[in-house]
Design a protein around this motif. Structure first.
Motif, short mmCIF file in Angstrom:
data_model
loop_
_atom_site.label_atom_id
_atom_site.label_comp_id
_atom_site.label_asym_id
_atom_site.label_seq_id
_atom_site.Cartn_x
_atom_site.Cartn_y
_atom_site.Cartn_z
N PRO A 17 -11.90 99.97 35.63
CA PRO A 17 -11.41 100.97 36.59
C PRO A 17 -12.25 101.02 37.88
O PRO A 17 -11.71 101.27 38.96
N ALA A 18 -13.55 100.80 37.76
CA ALA A 18 -14.42 100.93 38.93
C ALA A 18 -14.13 99.88 39.99
O ALA A 18 -14.50 100.05 41.16
N GLN B 81 -2.61 100.54 60.88
CA GLN B 81 -2.49 99.56 59.80
C GLN B 81 -2.52 100.25 58.44
O GLN B 81 -3.23 101.25 58.26
N ASP B 82 -1.75 99.69 57.54
CA ASP B 82 -1.63 100.24 56.20
C ASP B 82 -2.88 99.92 55.37
O ASP B 82 -3.62 98.98 55.67
N ASP B 83 -3.11 100.72 54.36
CA ASP B 83 -4.11 100.43 53.34
C ASP B 83 -3.36 100.07 52.07
O ASP B 83 -2.22 100.50 51.86
N GLY B 84 -3.97 99.28 51.22
CA GLY B 84 -3.27 98.85 50.00
C GLY B 84 -4.14 98.97 48.78
O GLY B 84 -5.35 99.22 48.87
N PRO B 85 -3.55 98.80 47.62
CA PRO B 85 -4.28 98.90 46.36
C PRO B 85 -5.17 97.68 46.11
O PRO B 85 -4.97 96.62 46.71
N THR B 86 -6.12 97.86 45.23
CA THR B 86 -7.04 96.79 44.82
C THR B 86 -6.91 96.57 43.33
O THR B 86 -6.93 97.52 42.54
N ALA B 87 -6.75 95.32 42.93
CA ALA B 87 -6.58 94.99 41.51
C ALA B 87 -7.90 95.15 40.75
O ALA B 87 -8.98 94.92 41.30
N ALA B 88 -7.77 95.52 39.49
CA ALA B 88 -8.95 95.61 38.62
C ALA B 88 -9.43 94.21 38.25
O ALA B 88 -8.63 93.28 38.10
N SER B 89 -10.73 94.08 38.11
CA SER B 89 -11.25 92.86 37.50
C SER B 89 -11.07 92.97 35.99
O SER B 89 -10.86 94.06 35.44
#
Length: 211
Positions: A45-46, A1-9
């Motif tokens: 960024p965190a 399974q692929d991994d994907g990006p996470t949006a910044a808050s």
């Protein structure tokens, strides 16, 4: 399974900030006709990441989003200076090719743009002799009051951040509200009083004669 990006808050701007203020005074005085300020720090960024696929070249990117109501444009809360003086028509915001333009009556007043690193630029459309706006606080004590761009509806004008990973997956953050009356302003210009040469010797021309 692929991994994907996470949006910044996103940390919303809740107080009026400096750095994106134009001044309609002449450039020979304290006029400011274009200004740029980075807003990427409001995307935390965190809380964001590209995942195990790592970030694509050029990621993240930034985009201006204007939620058009379907009318001629979105009200900016800024108004043209009427030809005879006083409050004119409201300046309307439109979006084309990533550029937000404020205009009314066939006159472009200003533009808002953003570059790939989140630097937002607020500029007069005419950078030689910009069209003046109506100031809501007339008086004789100060001429530098700012009129603030305010669409009157949360989320109408926003800045978003998009993170893309190396296999093309992408995610876009929630919008940073930049049309809420806390970000863009235009400072007024005012008249200059004449200096006075006092009369230090007797003059003719205002003399009565009782004869």
């Amino acid at each position: 399974q692929d991994d994907g990006p996470t949006a910044a808050s996103v940390t919303q701007i809740t107080q009026q900030i400096g750095g994106l203020t134009l001044d309609e005074s002449p450039l020979s005085g304290d006029g400011v006709y274009t200004v740029t300020l980075g807003l990427s720090s409001y995307f935390i960024p965190a809380t964001a990441g590209a995942g195990t696929d790592l970030a694509a070249t050029g990621s993240p990117t930034y985009n201006l989003v204007l939620t058009d109501t379907g009318a001629a444009g979105v009200g900016s809360g800024l108004f043209a200076l009427a030809a005879g003086g006083g409050k004119g028509a409201e300046i309307l915001l439109t979006s084309s090719g990533g550029v937000i333009t404020g205009s009314v009556g066939g006159v472009d007043y200003f533009t808002i743009t953003v570059n790939a690193s989140g630097q937002v630029t607020f500029a007069y459309s005419n950078n030689v002799d910009p069209a003046n706006i109506w100031s809501p606080t007339p008086g004789s004590s100060s001429f530098d009051e700012g009129a603030w761009l305010n669409t009157g509806a949360t989320g109408t004008l926003t800045l978003t951040q998009t993170i893309t990973d190396r296999d093309g997956d992408f995610v876009t953050s929630a919008g940073l509200d930049i049309g809420n009356g806390n970000v863009f302003s235009i400072q007024d210009d005012g008249p200059t009083a004449a200096s006075v040469t006092q009369i230090t010797q007797q003059i003719g021309g205002l003399t009565l004669d009782e004869s």
